[in-house]
Design a protein around this motif. Structure first.
Motif, PDB file in Angstrom:
ATOM      1  N   ASN A   1      42.355  38.370  45.029  1.00 26.48           N
ATOM      2  CA  ASN A   1      43.076  37.288  44.369  1.00 26.48           C
ATOM      3  C   ASN A   1      42.652  35.964  45.006  1.00 26.48           C
ATOM      4  O   ASN A   1      42.018  35.951  46.074  1.00 26.48           O
ATOM      5  CB  ASN A   1      44.595  37.491  44.451  1.00 26.48           C
ATOM      6  CG  ASN A   1      45.115  37.493  45.881  1.00 26.48           C
ATOM      7  OD1 ASN A   1      44.804  36.586  46.673  1.00 26.48           O
ATOM      8  ND2 ASN A   1      45.920  38.492  46.233  1.00 26.48           N
TER       9      ASN A   1
ATOM     10  N   ARG B   1      32.405  42.113  46.918  1.00 24.34           N
ATOM     11  CA  ARG B   1      33.814  42.532  46.919  1.00 24.34           C
ATOM     12  C   ARG B   1      34.771  41.345  46.729  1.00 24.34           C
ATOM     13  O   ARG B   1      35.927  41.519  46.325  1.00 24.34           O
ATOM     14  CB  ARG B   1      34.170  43.250  48.223  1.00 24.34           C
ATOM     15  CG  ARG B   1      34.226  42.360  49.448  1.00 24.34           C
ATOM     16  CD  ARG B   1      34.546  43.158  50.714  1.00 24.34           C
ATOM     17  NE  ARG B   1      34.688  42.296  51.875  1.00 24.34           N
ATOM     18  CZ  ARG B   1      33.707  41.817  52.612  1.00 24.34           C
ATOM     19  NH1 ARG B   1      32.445  42.130  52.274  1.00 24.34           N
ATOM     20  NH2 ARG B   1      33.938  41.048  53.665  1.00 24.34           N
TER      21      ARG B   1
ATOM     22  N   LYS C   1      34.911  39.270  44.476  1.00 26.25           N
ATOM     23  CA  LYS C   1      35.320  39.109  43.076  1.00 26.25           C
ATOM     24  C   LYS C   1      36.605  39.866  42.768  1.00 26.25           C
ATOM     25  O   LYS C   1      37.305  39.553  41.805  1.00 26.25           O
ATOM     26  CB  LYS C   1      34.199  39.581  42.147  1.00 26.25           C
ATOM     27  CG  LYS C   1      32.961  38.675  42.184  1.00 26.25           C
ATOM     28  CD  LYS C   1      31.870  39.193  41.275  1.00 26.25           C
ATOM     29  CE  LYS C   1      30.626  38.307  41.328  1.00 26.25           C
ATOM     30  NZ  LYS C   1      29.521  38.838  40.513  1.00 26.25           N
ATOM     31  N   ASP C   2      36.911  40.898  43.576  1.00 23.99           N
ATOM     32  CA  ASP C   2      38.106  41.704  43.338  1.00 23.99           C
ATOM     33  C   ASP C   2      39.346  41.157  44.042  1.00 23.99           C
ATOM     34  O   ASP C   2      40.441  41.673  43.867  1.00 23.99           O
ATOM     35  CB  ASP C   2      37.867  43.152  43.809  1.00 23.99           C
ATOM     36  CG  ASP C   2      36.708  43.807  43.061  1.00 23.99           C
ATOM     37  OD1 ASP C   2      36.573  43.527  41.853  1.00 23.99           O
ATOM     38  OD2 ASP C   2      35.937  44.568  43.684  1.00 23.99           O
TER      39      ASP C   2
END
Length: 300
Positions: free
Chosen positions: A204, A199, A201-202
């Motif tokens: 900011n 998660r 990677k999603d």
């Protein structure tokens, strides 16, 4: 298998921390005594024994030892830039491992900033204030960059590891963990450690960095708890507990850093974009400050 470079606390790091603490303690004591009770200062005591008599007991940036600390701190800041020379020019590749140069770069940067801070005698105004705060921000960014840098697993040659190489290392560490654990199933305990899933990677970059630091700190406390459980519930000896916790820590760090890998690389790229201009501004203002000092009739 893949050999990862050691990331434990070295004796040089301990020495560096001791030097830093002694400098802070001595500098703070001398600052307070020279300002409020000059007769109790270290320099006054040395004067009584015939030492450093050429240095006045005056709590001003251009007087006494504070003047010398300014020059010494500035010299440290300039010397630390040899790391950039070592890094950018292949002709110096045989001059020691880059990671040692980076450690020296960080140590000189922090010590230089500390000495310059003591030199100011906390009289900050005009160009001096701009120079001081640009230095502090640059140092803080430097420490942050070092933290992000060590989140990227590397081999002993200093080359970044790929995901498949990290997976291979996780497997090797897991085998060692099972060997040390014997008949004890530590997998439920390992699940307590937050290795962060895909998660990340999603998120900011700011939230990812926050999660990186947060899980790093929390996991250290969780490993202390696991050690306690291994003692009270599994009744394992101190030596066995130490090895189990060590391999659990290594395994968790590798998985966590693998999951953060692309994010860490992105963070490091953006960090370079900010850190380099900050350092340039810091040096420009520092040299302006020194130039103005000489123009006004100062001397070394």
């Amino acid at each position: 298998g893949v050999t990862m470079k050691k990331s434990g606390i070295s004796s040089w790091f301990i020495i560096a921390v001791i030097i830093f603490i002694i400098t802070i303690a001595t500098g703070t004591y001398e600052s307070v005594t020279q300002k409020y009770n000059p007769q109790d200062s270290i320099v006054t005591a040395l004067h009584a024994y015939g030492y450093l008599k050429e240095y006045q007991v005056r709590y001003e940036p251009s007087k006494g030892i504070w003047h010398i600390l300014g020059w010494t701190g500035s010299a440290f800041m300039v010397t630390m830039m040899l790391y950039s020379v070592r890094k950018r020019f292949s002709m110096f590749a045989h001059w020691g491992a880059l990671r040692h140069w980076l450690s020296a770069h960080i140590f000189l940067g922090i010590m230089g900033a500390l000495l310059v801070t003591l030199h100011t005698t906390f009289k900050l105004g005009g160009i001096v204030a701009t120079s001081f705060w640009s230095m502090i921000i640059t140092v803080i960014f430097g420490i942050l960059g070092r933290y992000i840098y060590i989140q990227i697993p590397q081999n002993v040659a200093g080359t970044d590891l790929q995901v498949n190489e990290i997976n291979k290392m996780v497997e090797e560490v897991d085998n060692k963990l099972r060997e040390r654990s014997g008949n004890v199933d530590v997998s439920p305990l390992f699940k307590e450690i937050d290795v962060v899933d895909e998660r990340v990677k999603d998120l900011n970059l700011f939230n990812a960095l926050y999660l990186m630091v947060k899980t790093d700190i929390i996991n250290r406390f969780k490993l202390l708890h696991i050690n306690k459980v291994l003692k009270t519930e599994y009744h394992l000896s101190k030596g066995i507990r130490k090895q189990i916790v060590l391999f659990m820590s290594k395994k968790a760090a590798l998985i966590r850093r693998k999951n953060f890998l692309s994010t860490s690389h992105r963070l490091l790229r953006y960090w370079h974009v900010l850190h380099v201009p900050l350092a340039i501004v810091m040096f420009i203002i520092m040299f302006l400050h020194v130039g103005v000092y000489f123009l006004l009739g100062g001397g070394i």
